[in-house]
Structure formats: C-alpha cells, structure tokens
Scaffold this motif. Structure first.
Motif: not given
Length: 819
Positions: A127, A169, A197
């Motif tokens: 995150r 996310n 990510t």
C-alpha cells in the motif's frame, strides 16, 4: 476560465472601481505562474490607459517587462517572466498625453518552473510507493499527484526526496507526476510515470495436528500465482523456504514441543514478490510422556494415586501434564507428578498421561494398570458359643491377599487375628460390649476401617445400602434392617444443601434434589438406649443430569439436520431423537451438538434431546419440529400427443403438494403448474430437444429442484405435398421438409395400401403399381431415429381414376387430421 466569466469579472471590478471615487489607484496580485502574473487594480477617473511594468526586486528602477491596457480594463497580465523570481509590479493610470495620474506597486514571486519527471518509483509494501525525484531550487514543498484509470485522484504534499505515498490499494497501477510549490503557487505537473503496488501479504493461520507437524493456511491473495512460505526453528541457524500454488502447506518431520516461526509472501504474474506477512509463531505438540509410575498415597485420610513420569527438558514453553484414569479421575500440573483423588477400595485403574501445550495435547502414554487397596469386608456376623468362643465372619472381598480381625472389649482388652479365609475365632465373655471390625490388605495397602459390630447395645450399621435414582430429582435409599436399631436417620448432602429423612422403615426417598449433583448419602441407625451408630459409611451418588435447553435446528442439506443445545452438566452423553412417520433417527455426543443423518425427504420430524450419565437419564428437552424438503418424483414421462402438444406425467412425490414442470429449449419453453401428477403442455416445437425439469413444493413452501432426462419432440411434418402421375401406374409424391437428418415415408391407404420411403435429404419417392378407380388417403410423415413413422401428420384425400388400364387422373379432395 471562460471568456464570458472573465468579462463578468471585469465588469464587476469596473463598477467597483468607479464607486471608489477619486482615491489613489490600488493594485493586487490575482494569480501567478512560472512565466505570467495577473494583476487587478481599481479604475481611476480620467485615465485613458493603464500601464503595467515589472522589475526585479533587486533592481526596482530597471523594468524588464511592460504591458498596456485600455481605460475600461481593471485586470491584466504580464508575461515573459522568469520562474521562481521576486518582482516588483507597478500599475500607472495615464491620461491622453501619457502623463501619470496615479500609480501603485505590489511585490510577488513567480511560481517554480515545471519539474523534471520523477526519477524512480518503487513499492515499499502493498500500500506504499517510494518516489524519488530531483529537488527544485526555490521550491518550499512538492505535490505528488497520484491517479489511475478507475477514477482515483489524490495529491500528497511532501517536503523532500525520497517521499512515501501511503494508503494505496494493493496490486494497482498508478500514474504519478510532481509539481514544485513556493509562496507564489505551484508549477505545472511533470510528465507522468506509471508504477504498480505489489500484492497484499497473506494472512497466515497455523495449527499443529500432531507433535511432529504444523499446517499453515491462508485465504487466497487476489492476483497471486504463487506463494513462498519460510520456516525457522527458534534457536537454530537455518531458515527454509517453500514455494506453492496452493493456499495451505503442511510441514512434517518437525521436533516435538519446539517453537517454529513462519512468514509468507505472494508472487504476481510479473514475477514480483508481494509484501511479506507478519511473523507467526507456532509450537508443535509436546512429546508423549514416558516412564509412568503409579502408587497409593494418603492425604487428610483421603486416598489417592500418585502418578509420576519423566520430564522432557528440551521442550519449548510451558507444558501441562494430565493424568487420567478410566475411572473418571484426572489430575494435572506442570511438574513430573500429580495425584488422582479420591480413589476407593477395590478399584482397578488404567492410567495414562498426556502432555499439552498451546498447540494441543500429545499422544497418551502407554497405559499402566493399578489395583487399589481392597475394600473392607462386609456382612460382619458375630456368633458366640457355649464354650465361650466367639466367631466373627465376613464376606471375602476382591483383590484381598489377607484379612485382619480386631475385637475390642469395653474394659480395654483387645485381640487380633490374621486369616486368609473369611472367619476368626477368639475368646469372648458375656456381659461385655464388643466392638468388632475386619480389614483386608494387599500389596497396595490395607482397606479402610470397615463396619464396626456392636454386640450389646449399639445398633449395627445397616448392610446392603442401595442408593438409586427413581427420577431426575429423587433418590431412593434402601438397606437391610440392622440389629438393635429402632429408628434410621438418612442424610444426603452436597456442597450447597443437606436433606434429612427419619423413619422406622429401612427405606427413604429424598426429593427435590439438584440435577447433575453429587450427594453423600449416610444411613445412621439409632435406638433409645445407646443412641445412634455414627460409624457407618456414607455412600456417594450422583443425581441424573439436567435437561438440555435452547434446542436449535439447522438444515445442513436434504437429509442432515445439525442440532445444538445448551447444557451445563459435568459429564454426560446426549442423545438427539428425531421422530417421524417412518421411524426414529438419533445421534449421540458428549458435546453440545451433533448431526442427525438419514432424514427422508417430504417428512416432518419432532426433535428432542436427552442427557444420560452413570447416574441416570434426564427428562427430554422440549421438542422442536422441522419439515424436510419434498421428494422429487422418482420418474417423469413426456409423451407427445400431437405435433405441438405433449402430455407430462410423473410418479408420486412424498411431501409435495404442487408441481411446476418445465420443458426448455433455445427455441422456446413450456411449463405448467398443477397439484395433479400430470399436465398437458402446448406450444411444443417439432424437431426440438428439450431440457426437462420440475420444481416440487410442500404445503409450507419448501421446494425441491428436480432434473430428468431430456425430451426430443418428433420431426416436423412435411408440407407442400404434391402427386405426379408417372408411366406404369406409378405416382411420384413430392414434399417440402426442413429436416435433412430423417428419412420420410409415404403411406397410401385405399383400395389397396402402398408405401414408399425416401432417404434423409430426399424430398420425393415413387409409389408403383397403383390400382386406379378409388379414393386414397395419402400421408407423408418423417421417420424417427428408431425407424418408426410419426403419427401426427395429416392425411390428404385423392381420387385416382383410370384411363384404360392406366391412371387417368389424380384429383386432390382435401386433407384431414390423422385418425
């Protein structure tokens, strides 16, 4: 900003400036970028133009840029400035001769120039992204813009490089750009850089099903194609890693009672390792205790079994040991011994020891058998003879190696006698009160003091004391009448209450007792002369278990009901009874729930629970009813009545009140809702495969979905039938047919019967040697895959006339449905 909106602003400012009268002109900064500054000022009466000049703050007398505006303008911009530079801006109101009527100045800096693109972005965890960029001279801070294709947009203010962008996310691609900020404003965003990510960390759960294995499980991580699990034994120098595509992993061959540490991460399809999970500690179950020994010990006149075992010093953490006897005794502790208490006489115990830690229990140790000291002999009988000898006899007891009889006289003399039999003889004199007792012994020790026989005045303790439960809250105590007793006092006591009963009869009922409680029952004989014999032995008994409450039913599937309840009994087995019209189903457990299986569809059942222990059986719980789903018909038949209509019938379905039968195909469907065991369906398309299903409903609304073998409607009847006369008393029959996979049969019925058959794909055949002069019914029908003729196609009537010996004419008379 649109042109109309700018004009509105300028008109508003002009009105405002005119209302200001002839005060000195005022100027302020409206906005600033890296190259342009927009100023606004108040209007000045008599001015025919306005001039803006810009000079460096360090050289205010040397303007570097100019701009001129008309008399009705109160806002303007000056461009071609340098980024991040402090300027002094002067606005002059000029008349027609370019004389200065009024002037005002203000100072501000231009915004920084557009920054270089972000150098590098790398994920810190699932995150967080770490952004690395080149700092901008003169910038007081930076704004990192984060956005993606799903509409996400966010701007984070940072002070330096590298900077962390948090709360994103997992496994999501973002576009990042950067802007420099100073007191004047912000620069334009740089070109965007894409970054993604990594996967979220697996959420590990561990358990140890045995003392040499650990199972690690986790929910699937979205987008993960592989997982890596590492294992590390506490205190060792090695760490092993294992890859798997599953969401669980079993580690066998581990050391018993040892602490292991686990961590896991997920890998995506691009080969990137995701965020690592938290470290999870799990201990294997402890090793099985060894060298178990048992002996009898006494504490406060209460006998117990001292159980000892050998400790294992290599185990991790706290280990609790539990010794258990098959006589429902157990003890526990963290040392190398504990005591099973209380134990009685003449008991045969099988003892085993189990070690437990936070992971669970070990395997039980090898069982050790042990026999306690014998019980005291009962049925003592005193007999004197004319020779002055007395004989004391008793019943032998199990597990006794020998007996010792003791006879005490009230003048203080005492005699003993050892025997391996069941009697002793000693000298006795009349006129004395004798107290006589017998004890048994074996290798474990001597029995407790037995019943004492008072020869003269003190009544004897009752023999054959029997305590039995006659209901859930009532005990019936019976005994054999004892010599010298006139009254019996029966006493039952548990930890919270004492119940008394006095009677002259050798029987007593004690009522209103607590369920699932242990009572000590003592029968004391008394008479008016010597009082009561207080040396009699008490009898411990349990009342029946308490009735289960809060019965809850959960339908697991069509034949299994999960039943749970509430009960506070110490040790009881529970039996669930499900009574239906076709018999009873049961399940038993020592816990608070079990599954009743084998339930039949379409049936109603009454459920109740009964608790049972060695003390008896409780009253059954209040019953609860449940209805199972209705049964599906065992058989279903579809029979085609006409080309577009079929009759559906089915066998009896237990518990079903109504039915919805359905015929479904891509070309349409038909259904009927009925309480009968059959129904007629229209709108059937010929030559179509149908899926056959049914819904069965009970009176209470329970439903069952039933599926059956598919149904194929008959091939479509040909159309466009025509007859053509041929030579030799023959006719060629033509037709149109959409189906090419079926053969076709022509049937002519009249003076004689004629047929001809066409192969699949053909649309005509020849009927030969026809006898003329007569009407003929002609039917053209497709053949089913089994070779039979479809019976639904209409018959057409033709008149066949003769011309000599040959067919003269064929006249169509109409058609009618098949007979």
């Amino acid at each position: 900003m649109g042109v109309i909106k700018w004009l509105a602003i300028l008109v508003f400012l002009n009105i405002y400036s005119q209302a200001a009268g002839q005060s000195d002109i005022k100027v302020s900064v409206f906005s600033a970028t890296s190259k342009t500054v927009i100023l606004r000022w108040t209007s000045y009466s008599g001015a025919t133009s306005y001039k803006i000049s810009a000079a460096l703050s360090s050289s205010q007398n040397n303007p570097v840029a100019f701009a001129t505006f008309g008399p009705n303008t109160v806002m303007g911009s000056i461009s071609s400035l340098s980024q991040d530079v402090a300027y002094v801006f002067t606005v002059e109101a000029l008349d027609a001769n370019q004389n200065v009527l009024s002037h005002a100045s203000t100072q501000t800096s231009t915004a920084p120039d557009m920054m270089d693109p972000i150098k590098n972005v790398k994920p810190m965890d699932s995150r967080t992204l770490m952004v690395d960029f080149n700092p901008k001279t003169g910038a007081s801070s930076y704004i990192i813009r984060v956005e993606n294709s799903n509409g996400f947009f966010r701007e984070d203010t940072v002070s330096s490089s590298p900077a962390e962008i948090k709360f994103l996310n997992p496994y999501t691609e973002y576009q990042l750009s950067i802007m420099a900020v100073n007191d004047a404003g912000r620069s334009q965003p740089s070109s965007r850089l894409a970054a993604k990510t990594v996967l979220a960390p697996p959420q590990l759960s561990t358990s140890s099903p045995s003392n040499d294995s650990i199972v690690v499980t986790w929910p699937p991580v979205p987008h993960a194609v592989q997982y890596t699990v590492s294992i590390y034994k506490f205190g060792s120098n090695t760490r092993d890693k294992y890859n798997t595509t599953n969401t669980n992993l079993t580690f066998p061959g581990l050391d018993a009672g040892s602490l292991y540490v686990f961590r896991s991460s997920a890998w995506d399809a691009e080969g990137r390792e995701g965020e690592g999970s938290l470290y999870i500690n799990q201990t294997t179950r402890p090793p099985t205790p060894s060298s178990v020994k048992v002996l009898v010990v006494m504490s406060n006149n209460v006998a117990g079994l001292a159980v000892s075992w050998e400790l294992n010093e290599d185990v991790h953490g706290t280990v609790e040991y539990q010794a258990t006897s098959d006589q429902n005794l157990n003890c526990s502790g963290s040392s190398s011994s504990c005591t099973l208490s209380p134990v009685g006489c003449g008991e045969v115990h099988t003892v085993h020891v189990t070690a437990s830690n936070q992971a669970g229990p070990s395997h039980p140790s090898s069982p050790v058998g042990f026999v306690t000291f014998p019980c005291p002999p009962e049925s003592l009988t005193f007999a004197d003879s004319s020779e002055g000898n007395c004989t004391l006899t008793w019943n032998t007891v199990p597990h006794a190696d020998g007996y010792e009889a003791s006879v005490k006289r009230d003048d203080g003399s005492e005699a003993t006698c050892n025997s391996t039999g069941n009697s002793c003889t000693y000298q006795c004199l009349c006129g004395y009160t004798y107290l006589m007792s017998v004890s048994a012994y074996n290798q474990a020790g001597s029995s407790p003091e037995g019943k004492i026989l008072n020869h003269t005045t003190v009544p004897c303790c009752p023999d054959n004391v029997s305590v039995s439960a006659v209901s859930a809250d009532t005990l019936e105590i019976t005994w054999a009448a004892s010599r010298g007793a006139e009254l019996y006092q029966t006493r039952a006591a548990d930890v919270s209450e004492v119940i008394l009963c006095n009677d002259t009869a050798p029987v007593c009922a004690l009522s209103d007792l607590s369920c699932d409680s242990s009572y000590a029952v003592l029968v004391t004989p008394c008479n008016e002369i010597s009082g009561c014999n207080r040396a009699c032995k008490s009898h411990t008994t349990d009342t029946a278990p308490c009735t289960p409450t809060n019965l809850v039913l959960n339908l697991r599937n069509s034949s299994v009901i999960s039943v749970s309840w509430t009960a506070s009994n110490r040790a009881a087995n529970y039996t669930v009874s499900a009574d239906g019209e076709d018999g009873r189903r049961t399940c038993s457990t020592s816990g608070s729930g079990c599954d009743v299986t084998g339930l039949t569809c379409g049936s109603s059942f009454e459920f109740s629970v009964t608790a049972t222990s060695s003390a008896g059986q409780s009253l059954p719980s209040f019953s609860t009813s449940l209805e199972t789903e209705p049964c599906c018909p065992a058989s279903l038949n579809v029979e085609q009545v006409t080309q577009a209509m079929s009759n559906v019938s089915w066998s009896h379905a237990k518990g079903a009140q109504s039915f919805i039968a359905s015929l479904t195909s891509p070309r349409g469907h038909a259904r009927c809702h009925t309480q009968d065991s059959h129904c007629l369906m229209g709108c059937i398309t010929c030559g179509t495969n149908y899926t056959v299903t049914m819904e069965a409903f009970s009176t209470s609304g329970h439903a069952s979905n039933c599926s059956y073998q598919g149904f194929s409607s008959s091939p479509c009847c040909p159309s466009g039938v025509k007859l053509q006369m041929l030579a030799g008393n023959s006719l060629r029959v033509y037709w149109r047919s959409a189906a090419s996979s079926h053969g076709t049969m022509v049937d002519m019925v009249g003076t004689s019967n004629y047929t001809c058959t066409a192969s699949p794909g053909q649309n005509s055949c020849v009927v030969e040697n026809i006898q003329c002069e007569g009407p003929y019914h002609v039917a053209v029908a497709p053949l089913t895959p089994e070779g039979s003729r479809v019976l639904f196609c209409p018959r057409r009537l033709y008149s066949v006339t003769c011309a000599g010996s040959n067919i003269g004419s064929v006249i169509y008379r109409g058609k009618r449905s098949v007979d």
